[in-house]
Scaffold this active site. Structure first.
Site, short mmCIF file in Angstrom:
data_model
loop_
_atom_site.label_atom_id
_atom_site.label_comp_id
_atom_site.label_asym_id
_atom_site.label_seq_id
_atom_site.Cartn_x
_atom_site.Cartn_y
_atom_site.Cartn_z
N ARG A 63 -13.07 33.81 170.02
CA ARG A 63 -12.93 34.46 171.04
C ARG A 63 -15.17 35.51 170.77
O ARG A 63 -14.68 36.30 171.34
CB ARG A 63 -12.60 35.82 169.51
N GLU A 208 -6.56 34.22 153.16
CA GLU A 208 -5.88 34.14 154.36
C GLU A 208 -6.96 35.56 154.95
O GLU A 208 -6.89 36.64 154.54
CB GLU A 208 -4.04 35.13 154.66
N LYS A 223 4.18 27.36 152.64
CA LYS A 223 4.32 26.22 152.40
C LYS A 223 5.55 24.89 152.20
O LYS A 223 5.58 23.63 152.55
CB LYS A 223 2.90 26.08 151.74
#
Ligand code: HSE
Length: 453
Positions: A63, A208, A223
């Site tokens: 990005r 995260e 997970k």
């Protein structure tokens, strides 16, 4: 002629097919991507010696191109368009480390459709779209590898689908989220507030992009669903997992658990039962002497109970840049060795060939059986007898029932450890407790996991 131990294993010029490097296109160069680039560059000879060929990042989608340029330097093409990497004819394998489940799905499916292998650390993507992605990869004869998606540094996917391949696996249970384990450890050891501990985890790059996934247990459930698929030969069934995070956990319960000889950990559990599979993530009490109780900070620990091997345990960093890169590159080395192999002879995506994957029922919450910790605020310490009577009337067997050594100014608390019971039975007893006149506030219930069967 003397050869040093690394270069003596490098492909020799007489073997031209083995010499062409594996060309890697990378989508995303954030924490994990930058770590992968760095470790690939630092250990390139060692990695080539193991892979049998070089591994070169040829193109990166980012990005922020200026930032990416600073990481990759000269000689690597940069683009702002991930789809360009996914479809680049000069790329052999796409490393997807951008995250998310929307565009990432499109990039990965495009890469597969263009005959490229995929390596990803994106557990959300595979938890949500795993069956579709694995089916597409099988149809196109390419591999999708994801060691970095589960407990990053720990080679648990390899352990389950290769090392333990002889075994019928009974359960997999562990601490699979570094952020929440870091927060729980800080709260317990340093008395930090939840918010301060989370801010530290974010600053260290463990959390995260959306930390709600960590603290609400969603990341651990992603997970655990992948672990269950590899353990039991079932499809990835994240949507059916019971998910509870640590946001409602009170420091008082961490202290009361300590009094009873337990530590509170956010556990992912996948357990085979006669009636189906338990698939759940919850804060749970683990005996303080248990190995999993020693897993602190951002570390992860996973235990596997298998019929032949018995119980095995895996421990290592659960988050971090180079820690995840270690797993991503391990997958790249496996991909580098695939050339010339027939797709049907490779290690299947979840360790079981597609025709042998079975839909196993995931048990609903009410059908899950475990011991429980209950904290019952009461009007007076003498009400402990009424709590015992009420639980007996509800036929909920009790292993331990004591008063908390809480601060004198707080309401007295009765602490209970039950025997193993169906959740439905525990819920009925909770309802009865909650409506009793001796009970002075909300009753707290947490699972107790002894992991000894
Ligand atoms: N946010 C994740 C964790 C990163 O804290 O475990 C590694 O998957």
């Amino acid at each position: 002629m003397y050869r040093d131990p690394v270069s003596s294993f490098l492909p020799q010029p007489s073997h031209p097919a083995a010499i062409r490097p594996l060309r890697v296109g990378m989508i995303g160069i954030g924490t994990v991507g930058a770590g992968t680039f760095r470790v690939l560059a630092r250990n390139q000879d060692l990695i080539a010696a193991r892979a049998g060929r070089g591994i070169e990042v040829t193109v990166v989608a980012a990005r922020n191109l200026a930032r990416a340029q600073g990481i990759v330097g000269e000689g690597v093409a940069l683009t702002a368009d991930p789809m360009q990497v996914a479809t680049d004819p000069d790329v052999d394998v796409v490393v997807e480390v951008a995250g998310g489940t929307g565009p990432a799905r499109d990039w990965v499916l495009a890469a597969i459709a263009h005959g490229k292998h995929v390596v990803t650390a994106n557990k959300a993507l595979l938890a949500v779209h795993g069956p579709e992605i694995f089916a597409a990869a099988s149809a196109h004869g390419v591999a999708v590898m994801y060691e970095g998606a589960v407990a990053v540094s720990i080679p648990i996917v390899k352990a389950l689908r290769e090392g333990l391949t002889a075994n019928r696996i009974e359960w997999v249970a562990g601490i699979v989220n570094g952020t929440t384990n870091f927060i729980l450890s800080k709260m317990r050891d340093e008395g930090l507030d939840f918010g301060d501990a989370l801010a530290q985890a974010q600053a260290l790059g463990y959390a995260e992009a959306d930390p709600a996934f960590d603290i609400e247990g969603v990341d651990a459930a992603h997970k655990t669903a992948l672990l269950a698929a590899n353990a039991f030969g079932m499809p990835v069934r994240f949507a059916d997992a019971q998910v509870e995070g640590i946001t409602a956990l009170q420091r008082l319960d961490v202290a009361c658990a300590e009094q009873l000889g337990f530590r509170v950990k956010l556990l992912g559990v996948a357990r085979r039962r006669e009636e189906g599979v338990e698939l759940r993530v919850q804060p749970a009490l683990v005996p303080a002497t248990h190995l999993l109780a020693q897993v602190n900070g951002s570390m992860n620990g996973i235990m596997v109970k298998a019929d032949a091997a018995g119980v095995t345990m895996y421990y290592g960093a659960g988050a971090g840049s180079e820690q995840t890169a270690s797993a991503v590159i391990a997958d790249l080395v496996d991909v580098a060795r695939l050339d010339g192999t027939h797709a049907g002879q490779r290690v299947p995506h979840t360790g079981f060939h597609a025709h042998a994957v079975r839909e196993l029922p995931v048990l609903p919450r009410a059908a899950v059986r475990s011991a429980h910790y209950l904290r019952v605020p009461v009007q007076a310490t003498t009400d402990i007898a009424a709590v015992a009577e009420l639980l007996a009337a509800q036929r909920l067997p009790v292993r331990q029932l004591v008063l908390a050594n809480g601060p004198a100014e707080a309401a007295p608390q009765v602490l209970v450890i039950t025997e193993s019971a169906l959740q439905s039975a525990v819920d009925l007893a909770l309802h009865a407790l909650q409506t009793s006149p001796v009970v002075a506030g909300p009753v707290i219930a947490l699972r107790v996991e002894t992991l000894d069967d």
